[in-house]
Design a protein around this motif. Structure first.
Motif, PDB file in Angstrom:
ATOM      1  N   SER A 136     -10.457  -0.244   6.836  1.00  0.00           N
ATOM      2  CA  SER A 136     -10.028  -1.643   6.819  1.00  0.00           C
ATOM      3  C   SER A 136      -8.635  -1.666   6.201  1.00  0.00           C
ATOM      4  O   SER A 136      -8.298  -0.784   5.397  1.00  0.00           O
ATOM      5  CB  SER A 136     -10.991  -2.515   6.021  1.00  0.00           C
ATOM      6  N   PRO A 137      -7.791  -2.626   6.568  1.00  0.00           N
ATOM      7  CA  PRO A 137      -6.401  -2.610   6.093  1.00  0.00           C
ATOM      8  C   PRO A 137      -6.293  -2.513   4.579  1.00  0.00           C
ATOM      9  O   PRO A 137      -7.053  -3.142   3.839  1.00  0.00           O
ATOM     10  CB  PRO A 137      -5.852  -3.940   6.610  1.00  0.00           C
ATOM     11  N   ILE A 138      -5.360  -1.695   4.141  1.00  0.00           N
ATOM     12  CA  ILE A 138      -5.091  -1.497   2.719  1.00  0.00           C
ATOM     13  C   ILE A 138      -3.851  -2.307   2.347  1.00  0.00           C
ATOM     14  O   ILE A 138      -2.844  -2.275   3.054  1.00  0.00           O
ATOM     15  CB  ILE A 138      -4.869  -0.007   2.403  1.00  0.00           C
ATOM     16  N   ALA A 139      -3.928  -3.024   1.242  1.00  0.00           N
ATOM     17  CA  ALA A 139      -2.768  -3.742   0.709  1.00  0.00           C
ATOM     18  C   ALA A 139      -2.074  -2.838  -0.299  1.00  0.00           C
ATOM     19  O   ALA A 139      -2.700  -2.364  -1.254  1.00  0.00           O
ATOM     20  CB  ALA A 139      -3.204  -5.041   0.056  1.00  0.00           C
ATOM     21  N   LEU A 140      -0.798  -2.604  -0.093  1.00  0.00           N
ATOM     22  CA  LEU A 140      -0.044  -1.656  -0.916  1.00  0.00           C
ATOM     23  C   LEU A 140       0.894  -2.407  -1.858  1.00  0.00           C
ATOM     24  O   LEU A 140       1.803  -3.112  -1.419  1.00  0.00           O
ATOM     25  CB  LEU A 140       0.750  -0.711  -0.006  1.00  0.00           C
ATOM     26  N   GLY A 141       0.629  -2.286  -3.157  1.00  0.00           N
ATOM     27  CA  GLY A 141       1.511  -2.886  -4.151  1.00  0.00           C
ATOM     28  C   GLY A 141       1.251  -4.344  -4.430  1.00  0.00           C
ATOM     29  O   GLY A 141       2.195  -5.122  -4.598  1.00  0.00           O
ATOM     30  N   VAL A 142      -0.017  -4.752  -4.520  1.00  0.00           N
ATOM     31  CA  VAL A 142      -0.306  -6.168  -4.739  1.00  0.00           C
ATOM     32  C   VAL A 142      -0.427  -6.526  -6.221  1.00  0.00           C
ATOM     33  O   VAL A 142      -0.315  -7.686  -6.591  1.00  0.00           O
ATOM     34  CB  VAL A 142      -1.598  -6.594  -4.007  1.00  0.00           C
ATOM     35  N   ASN A 143      -0.666  -5.554  -7.074  1.00  0.00           N
ATOM     36  CA  ASN A 143      -0.759  -5.838  -8.511  1.00  0.00           C
ATOM     37  C   ASN A 143       0.610  -5.688  -9.164  1.00  0.00           C
ATOM     38  O   ASN A 143       1.103  -6.619  -9.799  1.00  0.00           O
ATOM     39  CB  ASN A 143      -1.781  -4.914  -9.171  1.00  0.00           C
ATOM     40  N   THR A 144       1.215  -4.528  -9.002  1.00  0.00           N
ATOM     41  CA  THR A 144       2.605  -4.337  -9.421  1.00  0.00           C
ATOM     42  C   THR A 144       3.376  -3.794  -8.224  1.00  0.00           C
ATOM     43  O   THR A 144       2.824  -3.096  -7.376  1.00  0.00           O
ATOM     44  CB  THR A 144       2.712  -3.365 -10.609  1.00  0.00           C
ATOM     45  N   ASP A 145       4.647  -4.114  -8.162  1.00  0.00           N
ATOM     46  CA  ASP A 145       5.442  -3.840  -6.965  1.00  0.00           C
ATOM     47  C   ASP A 145       5.542  -2.345  -6.688  1.00  0.00           C
ATOM     48  O   ASP A 145       5.970  -1.567  -7.541  1.00  0.00           O
ATOM     49  CB  ASP A 145       6.841  -4.445  -7.133  1.00  0.00           C
ATOM     50  N   ALA A 146       5.153  -1.960  -5.477  1.00  0.00           N
ATOM     51  CA  ALA A 146       5.220  -0.554  -5.080  1.00  0.00           C
ATOM     52  C   ALA A 146       6.650  -0.066  -4.909  1.00  0.00           C
ATOM     53  O   ALA A 146       6.890   1.143  -4.833  1.00  0.00           O
ATOM     54  CB  ALA A 146       4.442  -0.340  -3.778  1.00  0.00           C
TER      55      ALA A 146
END
Length: 366
Positions: A136-146
């Protein structure tokens, strides 16, 4: 780790969002410094905030890299955060309280004591290869900016994207950094396969206000250029007006949406200022330093939208709030989005996912 004394904040610190070491909620003891008029501080004493606190990065080996969530008001159930803490220093960042988990201050420590997960790509490859993994799609950098500044040196985010490309795994990016343009050579072909989209967050179009609220993030006009660069490269991109701050940035809602649409954004969203845990104290300290004339008014409006409290974390309410002011913002956003005609982002493709052959593996001929 030595306990830091929290000195009363009397002025902003240049290049930093927080102005003091607000203690974390799990601290057993805290030290409160006060000015007795003697100004006898030893220049070698490092227990009080330095005028320009430096940034230190701790390299750590993560045991796991994909986080799961079941929050019904988030558009993803899997995420990856390559870093803990964020040097952008956004004073409003809802992730600040997470630094309390490692006995560090959600205030200055959050933006000066960073953690880089140097084995992130290795862990991701192992987790995606597990039998029974469901894509399933992964969200990259949603807590702190990647794509925060230390990514230039560590390149962990780029390594993660390379792994996701190997597995043809769909993912979403959320950033406020122009550094994402460095990886267009990877993102553009993945976007052509329906495997990636991006959102760029824009809080304000006022350069001076941005420099105070988010001191080490890209300037607003740079973020609009980043939206244009992503769109021109064929990467579906949207804008997040986040956070909307009553009596400080809410009047810019329509102008931000218009500027982002002109730059090529195909989707739009917004979120209200959120003040969980220690962030409430950090935010109110910032207000008193930068907007003392309207601090009480800002917090009054915040509480009107949060059921009389500084924060209401209930699902369905924490992003957009409640009450007349929140309803007015929602109506303004919906009307502007409809007028501009944002078409939305295309769905990500999960059907192409597959575990690549191990290095040196040889397929059967018959």
């Amino acid at each position: 780790m030595a306990t830091k004394a929290r000195a009363p904040a009397t002025a902003p610190i240049k290049g930093r969002g927080a102005a003091s070491y607000v203690p974390g909620r799990y601290e057993a003891t805290t030290i409160e410094a006060c000015d007795d008029g003697w100004d006898a501080r030893d220049p070698g004493d490092d227990t009080a905030p330095a005028p320009h606190p430096d940034t230190r990065v701790h390299e750590e080996a993560a045991r796991g890299i994909i986080s799961r969530n079941q929050s019904p008001d988030l558009g993803f159930d899997q995420s990856i955060n390559p870093y803990r803490g964020c040097e952008h220093g956004c004073v409003y960042c809802y992730a600040r309280p997470s630094h309390a988990w490692v006995n560090l201050s959600p205030g200055l420590d959050f933006e000066t004591r960073l953690f880089a997960k140097t084995n992130a790509a290795e862990r991701l490859r192992a987790e995606l290869s597990r039998k029974g993994y469901r894509c399933s799609p992964i969200a990259l950098g949603v807590n702190t900016d990647a794509y925060q500044p230390i990514e230039r040196r560590y390149r962990i985010t780029r390594e993660l994207i390379e792994v996701l490309a190997e597995f043809r795994h769909p993912f979403r990016l959320v950033t406020k950094s122009a550094l994402v343009q460095r990886d267009l050579d990877l993102l553009a072909p993945l976007a052509a396969q329906g495997l990636v989209n991006a959102h760029v967050s824009v809080t304000t179009l006022d350069n001076r206000l941005s420099a105070r609220m988010e001191p080490r993030a890209c300037a607003p006009h740079t973020r609009l250029r980043t939206i244009r660069a992503l769109a021109d490269a064929g990467v579906p991109v949207g804008v997040l007006v986040a956070p909307v701050v009553p009596a400080i940035t809410d009047h810019e809602l329509e102008s931000i949406l218009e500027a982002a649409h002109e730059a090529g954004a195909r989707a739009a969203g917004y979120a209200l200022l959120r003040l969980p845990h220690e962030l409430g104290e950090i935010w109110k300290e910032w207000l008193q330093l930068h907007f003392p004339d309207r601090a009480a008014h800002v917090m009054s409006l915040v509480r009107q939208m949060r059921g009389g409290r500084d924060y209401d974390g209930g699902f369905g309410r924490r992003m957009q709030g409640q009450g007349p002011f929140a309803q007015l913002l929602a109506q303004r956003f919906a009307r502007t989005r409809r007028r501009l005609g944002f078409p939305g982002l295309p769905p990500l493709d999960t059907s192409a996912f597959g575990v690549p052959p191990a290095p040196g593996a040889q397929g059967q001929l018959f």
